[in-house]
Enzyme design. Structure first.
Site, PDB file in Angstrom:
ATOM      1  N   ALA A 113       0.850  -1.196   0.000  1.00 35.98           N
ATOM      2  CA  ALA A 113       0.000   0.000   0.000  1.00 35.98           C
ATOM      3  C   ALA A 113       0.883   1.242   0.000  1.00 35.98           C
ATOM      4  O   ALA A 113       1.783   1.359   0.828  1.00 35.98           O
ATOM      5  CB  ALA A 113      -0.914   0.014   1.221  1.00 35.98           C
ATOM      6  N   CYS A 114       0.633   2.145  -0.950  1.00 36.03           N
ATOM      7  CA  CYS A 114       1.367   3.414  -1.009  1.00 36.03           C
ATOM      8  C   CYS A 114       0.382   4.569  -0.885  1.00 36.03           C
ATOM      9  O   CYS A 114      -0.830   4.357  -0.979  1.00 36.03           O
ATOM     10  CB  CYS A 114       2.176   3.518  -2.305  1.00 36.03           C
ATOM     11  SG  CYS A 114       1.169   3.739  -3.787  1.00 36.03           S
ATOM     12  N   PRO A 115       0.852   5.787  -0.659  1.00 45.43           N
ATOM     13  CA  PRO A 115      -0.059   6.912  -0.414  1.00 45.43           C
ATOM     14  C   PRO A 115      -1.074   7.165  -1.517  1.00 45.43           C
ATOM     15  O   PRO A 115      -2.250   7.396  -1.253  1.00 45.43           O
ATOM     16  CB  PRO A 115       0.887   8.103  -0.252  1.00 45.43           C
ATOM     17  CG  PRO A 115       2.138   7.499   0.286  1.00 45.43           C
ATOM     18  CD  PRO A 115       2.253   6.175  -0.400  1.00 45.43           C
ATOM     19  N   THR A 121       2.176   0.604  -5.135  1.00 41.64           N
ATOM     20  CA  THR A 121       1.397  -0.498  -4.578  1.00 41.64           C
ATOM     21  C   THR A 121       1.498  -1.740  -5.454  1.00 41.64           C
ATOM     22  O   THR A 121       1.783  -2.846  -4.976  1.00 41.64           O
ATOM     23  CB  THR A 121      -0.082  -0.082  -4.429  1.00 41.64           C
ATOM     24  OG1 THR A 121      -0.169   0.996  -3.501  1.00 41.64           O
ATOM     25  CG2 THR A 121      -0.930  -1.243  -3.922  1.00 41.64           C
TER      26      THR A 121
END
Length: 562
Positions: A113-115, A121
């Site tokens: 999970a990335c921002p 992701t």
């Protein structure tokens, strides 16, 4: 029992040495006598998948297992070797190969999970899957992207997993993994140093406790945790508000720049949806989810209230960031330090913590933080809107260079968050420079594979085509495969091109209403103005980067396939 320990040719020197040394240390405890001659060995233990080519093991009792298990569970590994070893049959033997070497595989579940939930992701998930498959491991990766959760991990798969890997730059609920061996890292590390991160996961993962939120081993905190991770969690939840709001405002301009001022028109309705509602929620959502990342659900209410007060006092996105951290840490302090009689414990999360944290956060925002930060925001907004050409060019160059420094990493995200935050103050120039520069690295890598084709192998040229698509979508991460392979040449070239693009965008006075979408935002009339100057800045930066990299890249680095 005389025992010979071998490593196959696929093992890294450090990992092979560590595994072999670990087994040799405890061999005597299991009644094994170590030998160095295969002819005198009664048992041969192979660390890896296959026997070395120069050793004849035909007819020997043989056991093969992974280096990771040898390091992590040496006693179990030795026990399996003694009990499960089978007679090795050479491929040249006429004997029936009923018995084969036993292999131990790992079962991994992971979350990425990335921002923004767009590039890192899914690229990190693919990297983990590819590396695990090379090792013959079973792996399932759950991605938590902008479109929600995909390939969700089931409770049965969690139970069966040997290790859980969480590669996330934002807050992720780890409660389902309580009691499992868990290793935390960042999406960037999982993408760029996949093999090393898998090795670390097996050797340093600790038992996760949902109650204590700590590990029983020395499992290090992943890169990107702490204040940065909390901020990025808030930004990730805020982005949909900004994108929707900005595009609704841009749609209202289709009917004329001031058409929204006429009550009852569609333009007025679109402006009310975008500017009056979506962008008004931007700061409260940012603040609320920063607090949520810190303290969980108990931090959400005070964080949202603090964000609303940041808007009403004029403190803007800077005030929202402050209120988010303030609310989160107050809620966490109350959760961990406030001791109440057992009969009142149930009231803590639903009454006492929200009330006290909201009061403290709200009063602090009104009497302490609000006015000074509002003055700072007013000064910043005035400076940005009134600064001369020279200052604008310098700011654009700095922001553009930052966007190309680490391709979606902390520096890139810091510049991006700065631009997004200014949208709430109706300042659209920096966002234009940021998105233009962010498209340059992948577009330039594609162009370099075209104009300097003979310096790239076939796989790189295919990667260039993928980078083109990602660049058009404003996904800077499309240049990561090139940067990882040749950082000394790629990164300076990209930073130069990005800085020029950002500077030109600010020089031309380009305005951008939406913080994402790349060139596809052009489909919305009025979202980018002036369009031709904006496209010109991107083209110049792309050509400059591609030209510089095409010149400095060494042809000798290309692998010749016969």
């Amino acid at each position: 029992m005389n025992t010979l320990i071998l490593t196959d040719n696929q093992q890294g020197q450090a990992r092979a040495y560590l595994a072999k040394h670990t087994l040799e240390t405890i061999a005597a405890q299991h009644g094994l006598s170590l030998v160095t001659d295969v002819n005198s060995a009664e048992l041969v233990i192979i660390i890896g998948d296959s026997a070395p080519d120069n050793v004849n093991l035909h007819g020997k009792k043989t056991f093969a297992g992974s280096a990771e298990q040898a390091i992590r569970e040496a006693d179990t590994f030795i026990s399996h070797a003694k009990n499960q070893a089978s007679v090795y049959q050479s491929q040249y033997s006429h004997h029936s190969p009923d018995n084969t070497v036993q292999h131990n595989t790992m079962n991994i579940v992971a979350i990425t999970a990335c921002p923004t939930g767009v590039a890192h992701t899914f690229m990190a998930a693919k990297a983990l899957e590819t590396e695990a498959q090379k090792r013959g491991w079973q792996i399932k990766v759950e991605t938590r992207g902008s479109v929600g959760t995909n390939n969700a991990i089931t409770s049965a798969e969690i139970v069966a997993a040997d290790v859980v890997i969480v590669a996330a730059d934002i807050d992720v609920d780890l409660t389902p993994f309580s009691g499992k061996r868990l290793y935390r890292t960042s999406t960037g590390a999982a993408l760029k140093k996949t093999a090393q991160e898998l090795d670390k996961a097996l050797t340093t993962a600790g038992i996760y406790s949902a109650k204590r939120e700590i590990s029983v081993s020395n499992n290090p905190k992943p890169a990107g945790t702490g204040a940065y991770q909390h901020l990025m969690t808030g930004v990730s939840y805020m982005l949909p508000m900004v994108v929707a709001g900005g595009l609704c405002i841009a749609l209202s301009f289709v009917f004329g720049i001031e058409a929204f001022k006429e009550s009852g028109t569609l333009a007025a309705a679109l402006m009310q949806i975008g500017g009056g509602s979506a962008l008004s929620l931007m700061v409260p959502v940012l603040s609320g989810y920063i607090a949520y990342s810190i303290a969980g659900r108990t931090g959400l209410a005070p964080g949202l209230v603090g964000g609303m007060l940041a808007v009403s006092t004029g403190a803007g996105f800077l005030g929202g960031i402050i209120s988010g951290f303030l609310a989160g840490y107050i809620a966490m302090l109350l959760t961990t330090r406030l001791r109440l009689p057992q009969s009142m414990e149930a009231l803590k999360p639903i009454l006492i913590i929200p009330l006290v944290a909201t009061l403290v956060t709200g009063l602090t925002m009104i009497y302490v933080v609000g006015n000074p930060v509002a003055s700072m925001m007013e000064w910043l907004t005035h400076w940005l809107k009134s600064m001369g050409t020279t200052n604008a060019v310098i700011l654009g160059a700095i922001l553009g260079g930052m966007m190309c420094t680490d391709m979606g990493g902390p520096v890139n995200k810091a510049a991006y968050a700065f631009g997004v935050g200014l949208l709430s103050a109706q300042t659209y120039g920096p966002m234009a420079a940021i998105m233009a520069a962010g498209m340059v690295p992948p577009l330039a890598m594609w162009l370099a594979t075209v104009i300097a084709r003979n310096k790239f192998d076939q796989s790189e040229r295919e990667g260039g085509k993928a980078a083109l698509v990602l660049g058009l979508c404003f996904i800077s991460e499309g240049a990561i495969p090139f940067a990882a392979k040749d950082p000394v040449r790629v990164l300076p070239s990209c930073i130069l091109g990005g800085a020029v693009t950002g500077a030109l965008s600010m020089y031309f006075g380009v305005q951008l209403m939406a913080p994402h979408g790349g060139l596809f935002v052009l489909l919305i009339p009025g979202a980018i103005t002036p369009v031709m100057n904006y496209l010109g800045a991107i083209v110049i930066g792309t050509v400059l980067t591609a030209g510089v990299y095409g010149v400095v890249k060494k042809k000798a680095e290309v692998e010749v396939n016969g």
